[in-house]
Design a protein around this motif. Structure first.
Motif, short mmCIF file in Angstrom:
data_model
loop_
_atom_site.label_atom_id
_atom_site.label_comp_id
_atom_site.label_asym_id
_atom_site.label_seq_id
_atom_site.Cartn_x
_atom_site.Cartn_y
_atom_site.Cartn_z
N LEU A 48 70.87 48.23 -4.82
CA LEU A 48 70.64 48.30 -6.26
C LEU A 48 69.73 47.17 -6.73
O LEU A 48 68.93 47.35 -7.66
CB LEU A 48 71.96 48.29 -7.02
CG LEU A 48 72.84 49.53 -6.83
CD1 LEU A 48 74.09 49.44 -7.69
CD2 LEU A 48 72.06 50.80 -7.17
N ILE A 49 69.86 46.00 -6.12
CA ILE A 49 68.92 44.92 -6.42
C ILE A 49 67.51 45.33 -6.01
O ILE A 49 66.54 45.11 -6.75
CB ILE A 49 69.35 43.63 -5.69
CG1 ILE A 49 70.69 43.13 -6.22
CG2 ILE A 49 68.29 42.54 -5.86
CD1 ILE A 49 71.26 41.97 -5.45
N PHE A 50 67.40 45.95 -4.85
CA PHE A 50 66.10 46.45 -4.38
C PHE A 50 65.54 47.49 -5.36
O PHE A 50 64.35 47.48 -5.68
CB PHE A 50 66.26 47.05 -2.99
CG PHE A 50 65.01 47.69 -2.45
CD1 PHE A 50 63.94 46.91 -2.03
CD2 PHE A 50 64.91 49.07 -2.37
CE1 PHE A 50 62.78 47.50 -1.53
CE2 PHE A 50 63.75 49.67 -1.86
CZ PHE A 50 62.69 48.88 -1.45
N ALA A 51 66.40 48.38 -5.85
CA ALA A 51 65.95 49.40 -6.80
C ALA A 51 65.45 48.77 -8.10
O ALA A 51 64.49 49.24 -8.71
CB ALA A 51 67.10 50.37 -7.10
N PHE A 81 68.34 56.30 -14.54
CA PHE A 81 69.71 56.73 -14.84
C PHE A 81 70.57 56.74 -13.57
O PHE A 81 71.73 56.31 -13.58
CB PHE A 81 69.72 58.11 -15.48
CG PHE A 81 71.10 58.63 -15.75
CD1 PHE A 81 72.01 57.87 -16.47
CD2 PHE A 81 71.50 59.86 -15.27
CE1 PHE A 81 73.30 58.34 -16.71
CE2 PHE A 81 72.78 60.33 -15.50
CZ PHE A 81 73.68 59.58 -16.23
N VAL A 82 69.99 57.21 -12.47
CA VAL A 82 70.75 57.24 -11.21
C VAL A 82 70.99 55.82 -10.70
O VAL A 82 72.12 55.45 -10.35
CB VAL A 82 70.00 58.06 -10.15
CG1 VAL A 82 70.68 57.93 -8.79
CG2 VAL A 82 69.93 59.53 -10.55
N CYS A 83 69.92 55.01 -10.68
CA CYS A 83 70.00 53.67 -10.07
C CYS A 83 70.75 52.67 -10.92
O CYS A 83 71.43 51.77 -10.38
CB CYS A 83 68.60 53.14 -9.79
SG CYS A 83 67.68 54.10 -8.57
N PHE A 84 70.64 52.78 -12.25
CA PHE A 84 71.20 51.76 -13.13
C PHE A 84 72.32 52.28 -14.02
O PHE A 84 72.86 51.52 -14.83
CB PHE A 84 70.10 51.15 -13.98
CG PHE A 84 68.91 50.71 -13.16
CD1 PHE A 84 69.08 49.90 -12.06
CD2 PHE A 84 67.63 51.12 -13.47
CE1 PHE A 84 68.01 49.50 -11.28
CE2 PHE A 84 66.54 50.73 -12.71
CZ PHE A 84 66.73 49.91 -11.61
N GLY A 85 72.65 53.55 -13.88
CA GLY A 85 73.76 54.13 -14.62
C GLY A 85 74.83 54.66 -13.70
O GLY A 85 75.96 54.17 -13.66
N VAL A 140 70.34 45.94 -24.42
CA VAL A 140 69.98 45.44 -23.09
C VAL A 140 69.34 46.56 -22.28
O VAL A 140 69.89 47.66 -22.21
CB VAL A 140 71.23 44.90 -22.36
CG1 VAL A 140 70.92 44.56 -20.91
CG2 VAL A 140 71.76 43.67 -23.09
N PRO A 141 68.17 46.34 -21.68
CA PRO A 141 67.53 47.38 -20.85
C PRO A 141 68.43 47.81 -19.70
O PRO A 141 69.29 47.05 -19.23
CB PRO A 141 66.27 46.68 -20.33
CG PRO A 141 66.01 45.59 -21.31
CD PRO A 141 67.34 45.13 -21.79
N ALA A 142 68.24 49.05 -19.24
CA ALA A 142 69.11 49.62 -18.21
C ALA A 142 69.16 48.79 -16.93
O ALA A 142 70.26 48.55 -16.40
CB ALA A 142 68.69 51.06 -17.92
N PRO A 143 68.03 48.34 -16.36
CA PRO A 143 68.12 47.54 -15.12
C PRO A 143 68.92 46.25 -15.31
O PRO A 143 69.75 45.90 -14.46
CB PRO A 143 66.66 47.25 -14.79
CG PRO A 143 65.88 48.33 -15.45
CD PRO A 143 66.62 48.62 -16.71
N ALA A 144 68.68 45.56 -16.43
CA ALA A 144 69.43 44.32 -16.70
C ALA A 144 70.91 44.63 -16.91
O ALA A 144 71.78 43.88 -16.45
CB ALA A 144 68.86 43.62 -17.92
N PHE A 221 72.90 33.46 -6.37
CA PHE A 221 71.72 33.62 -7.22
C PHE A 221 71.94 34.71 -8.27
O PHE A 221 71.58 34.54 -9.44
CB PHE A 221 70.50 33.95 -6.36
CG PHE A 221 69.32 34.47 -7.13
CD1 PHE A 221 68.49 33.61 -7.81
CD2 PHE A 221 69.06 35.84 -7.18
CE1 PHE A 221 67.41 34.08 -8.53
CE2 PHE A 221 67.99 36.32 -7.89
CZ PHE A 221 67.16 35.45 -8.57
N CYS A 222 72.54 35.82 -7.88
CA CYS A 222 72.79 36.92 -8.81
C CYS A 222 73.78 36.51 -9.89
O CYS A 222 73.61 36.87 -11.06
CB CYS A 222 73.31 38.14 -8.05
SG CYS A 222 72.09 38.91 -6.95
#
Length: 247
Positions: A48-51, A81-85, A140-144, A221-222
């Protein structure tokens, strides 16, 4: 729009690169779900970090190659939506909410649905010429949001705290992040921030520390990135309100 070869009517291969990168990110998100249910938390979270990194890259490529298209925009939104939801919600449910059964599943559903609503609102706002979205964003944006939602997993992987001991707190955190994504607060974008030349050296040193942590202590780091992001988010909200009062 995507440019075609006027002689052959074919689309240049290079113009397809942003969509290929988007599909790569989508594949990472789907594979993350598979590894989450194989009880491989580290690999699932890493994908998911890679995505998230891929999501930054495909937009940059589309702008650089002048390859933006309606299809690419829709593909990017569906991938987000798949990667961040979906993927973060299932990952958090698998590792932190499954013991709560129905309540845990409701928290995961809420997170995924909030991501969907955030993406839908962004698509509408970006197509409306009357809405000025430059210099700030709404919610907040979806990736964040996905990275914030994964904070319980990052805390577990970094060895700081086994968040599975308090599943109710993990559920509350998932709901909180979902609210952050759909809330209508406005905050200035980090892209609009300017760095003074006198502080450039300190920024470079900080960047070096960040890269070092990312390469050696990824999960720590995350965690630190999440804390810093929330702090900057609160600061950005206050700055945006101050700008509105002064304007």
């Amino acid at each position: 729009m995507i440019r075609r070869d006027p002689g052959s009517g074919r689309m240049p291969l290079l113009q397809l690169l942003p969509n290929v990168v988007t599909i790569l990110g989508l594949s990472a998100g789907l594979t993350s779900i598979r590894f989450a249910f194989d009880d491989n938390l580290a690999f699932a979270a890493g994908l998911l970090i890679f995505a998230a990194l891929i999501d930054l890259l495909d937009g940059l490529l589309a702008r650089r190659l002048d390859a933006a298209s309606p299809m690419g925009a829709e593909l990017d939104s569906l991938s987000d939506f798949v990667c961040f939801g979906v993927a973060p919600a299932l990952l958090i449910y698998r590792f932190g909410l499954s013991e709560l059964y129905g309540l845990g599943w409701l928290a995961a559903l809420f997170l995924a649905i909030c991501c969907c609503l955030r993406l839908a609102r962004f698509n509408v706002m970006s197509k409306d010429p009357e809405i000025d979205v430059k210099g700030h964003f709404v919610g907040v944006p979806a990736p964040a949001g996905a990275m914030l939602a994964l904070m319980p997993a990052f805390l577990l992987l970094s060895g700081i705290w086994d968040t599975r001991d308090l599943p109710m707190l993990v559920a509350a955190w998932a709901v909180f992040v979902g609210v952050l994504m759909i809330a209508r607060f406005r905050t200035i974008s980090l892209k609009t921030m300017r760095i003074d030349r006198d502080n450039a050296v300190y920024v470079l040193l900080g960047a070096g520390v960040v890269v070092g942590l990312m390469l050696t202590r990824l999960w720590l780091f995350c965690v630190l990135s999440g804390v810093i992001y929330l702090s900057l988010l609160a600061w950005g909200v206050l700055q945006h309100r101050r700008q509105r009062k002064e304007g």
